[in-house]
Design an enzyme around this catalytic site. Sequence first.
Site, PDB file in Angstrom:
ATOM      1  N   GLY A  51      10.767 -36.731   7.289  1.00 52.70           N
ATOM      2  CA  GLY A  51       9.895 -35.610   6.898  1.00 52.70           C
ATOM      3  C   GLY A  51       8.608 -35.543   7.697  1.00 52.70           C
ATOM      4  O   GLY A  51       7.672 -34.869   7.310  1.00 52.70           O
ATOM      5  N   ALA A  52       8.566 -36.253   8.834  1.00 52.00           N
ATOM      6  CA  ALA A  52       7.351 -36.238   9.656  1.00 52.00           C
ATOM      7  C   ALA A  52       7.516 -35.292  10.848  1.00 52.00           C
ATOM      8  O   ALA A  52       6.637 -35.171  11.681  1.00 52.00           O
ATOM      9  CB  ALA A  52       7.032 -37.653  10.132  1.00 52.00           C
ATOM     10  N   GLY A  53       8.663 -34.647  10.937  1.00 57.07           N
ATOM     11  CA  GLY A  53       8.896 -33.719  12.054  1.00 57.07           C
ATOM     12  C   GLY A  53       9.217 -34.446  13.346  1.00 57.07           C
ATOM     13  O   GLY A  53       8.985 -33.920  14.440  1.00 57.07           O
TER      14      GLY A  53
ATOM     15  N   SER B  87      14.276 -37.077  12.195  1.00 57.87           N
ATOM     16  CA  SER B  87      15.091 -38.128  11.596  1.00 57.87           C
ATOM     17  C   SER B  87      16.507 -37.616  11.325  1.00 57.87           C
ATOM     18  O   SER B  87      17.470 -38.383  11.438  1.00 57.87           O
ATOM     19  CB  SER B  87      14.445 -38.661  10.322  1.00 57.87           C
ATOM     20  OG  SER B  87      14.171 -37.605   9.445  1.00 57.87           O
TER      21      SER B  87
ATOM     22  N   ASP C 244      16.199 -31.197  19.587  1.00 56.73           N
ATOM     23  CA  ASP C 244      16.083 -32.497  18.920  1.00 56.73           C
ATOM     24  C   ASP C 244      17.275 -33.378  19.256  1.00 56.73           C
ATOM     25  O   ASP C 244      17.125 -34.551  19.639  1.00 56.73           O
ATOM     26  CB  ASP C 244      16.007 -32.315  17.398  1.00 56.73           C
ATOM     27  CG  ASP C 244      14.860 -31.425  16.979  1.00 56.73           C
ATOM     28  OD1 ASP C 244      14.028 -31.105  17.843  1.00 56.73           O
ATOM     29  OD2 ASP C 244      14.797 -31.049  15.804  1.00 56.73           O
TER      30      ASP C 244
HETATM   31  C1  GLA Z   1      12.886 -28.097  14.874  1.00 59.74           C
HETATM   32  C2  GLA Z   1      14.253 -27.672  15.370  1.00 59.74           C
HETATM   33  C3  GLA Z   1      14.288 -27.561  16.884  1.00 59.74           C
HETATM   34  C4  GLA Z   1      13.134 -26.736  17.421  1.00 59.74           C
HETATM   35  C5  GLA Z   1      11.822 -27.158  16.776  1.00 59.74           C
HETATM   36  C6  GLA Z   1      10.694 -26.224  17.142  1.00 59.74           C
HETATM   37  O1  GLA Z   1      12.586 -29.389  15.272  1.00 59.74           O
HETATM   38  O2  GLA Z   1      15.240 -28.580  14.956  1.00 59.74           O
HETATM   39  O3  GLA Z   1      15.529 -27.045  17.305  1.00 59.74           O
HETATM   40  O4  GLA Z   1      13.377 -25.363  17.256  1.00 59.74           O
HETATM   41  O5  GLA Z   1      11.901 -27.212  15.370  1.00 59.74           O
HETATM   42  O6  GLA Z   1      10.414 -26.313  18.486  1.00 59.74           O
END
Ligand code: GLA
Length: 382
Positions: free
Chosen positions: A116-118, A121, A165
């Site tokens: 949940g930290a972006g 994960s 990601d």
């Molecule tokens: C999330 C999504 C990615 C990308 C980013 C924003 O991490 O999984 O595909 O769109 O947001 O850049």
Amino acid sequence: MPMNAIKEKLKSHFKDTHLIVSAPGRINIIGEHIDYNDGFVLPAAIDKAIYLGFTKKEANPTSIQSIDFGETIEIDGSKQTSGWAAYFEAIHQLMKEKEMWHQSVSCKIISNLPVGAGISSSAALCCGYLYGLNELNEWGMTRLEIAKFAQQVEHAIGVNCGLMDQYAVMFGMKDKAILLDCKNETHQYVDLKLRKHALYLINSNIKHELIGTPYNDRRRTCEKIIRAIQDRYENIPSWQNVKHHMVDEVKEQLTANEHQQGIYVVEEFQRVKYCAAKLIELNVTAIGKALYETHEGLSKQFQVSCDETDLLVALAKQNNVLGARMMGGGFGGCTINLLEKETAQNKIEVITAFYKQKTGLEANVIPVNIGKGVDHITYDNL
Ligand code: GLA
């Protein structure tokens, strides 16, 4: 959790496993909400990871044990679940649809990657698990195929994400950023050795969770804008060919917010190219400035930030941090900060203390070390 403690934990739980896989999280230097618009992005894998220990089983069901959560789940690819189990159900559901035969496994999971930290994960979890199954079942999937499978899993869960990601998790390399061309699904590596400077994540501790947020709406808006531009112009195969004035020319078909969101995309495309060039020159001042500009765009034009990440970036600016911005899909999570190593600790202490005073929230700091992508580890090397 320090690396030594993680290693001890892995040693005690993964002793009799057949395969151990590490799957890292990722940062993104610049190029936010650009992957699903066919642009260039600049992510990198980090040295925090989810570790998966696989043991082959003779009979069903496949079971997954999270050592950290103290939970075990059984997977059959048809159950309606939520939380982390949903990713495994979706993977097995897709495997059924693709008629991919697989041996049952019991899989243990240990992680030092904050959820949940972006920092992706869920991409790490899906890519790591698929990589392990690919090895054990000798499916012969390439890294790109694994990344795209993991992306399909997110779509099945309800997040219509791009490929950044999963790509970063699969293709990360030590001390390298990945300049990823999302249209052609190819990349080149750029050195990420900042010498006297370093990147630090500051976690707002507002849980970043894209399911149920306007993430998918933003993607739909971008698709609407590119369609309107393509109706007007010939030879615009993707956002890579869009100019500022073209977004203005379709303004009447858009709401004021949608128009601003389109302008953000065009400007962010330019910033990624600029920043990749400045990274090669190691011009940290220019990179820092671009990070602040991206934040401004994400917050005011694209509208995916939140008060807490806005506050962290404002505090960074007040404390002369070279550059800072919210990172990832938005609506919480971390900010990425570019700092001179020598003064980093003092500045971060001031920022997090003020943040706590204002919001009541603890903002923990994650120093960034650039690591390699998904890989297997031998038990003896732990
Ligand atoms: C999330 C999504 C990615 C990308 C980013 C924003 O991490 O999984 O595909 O769109 O947001 O850049």
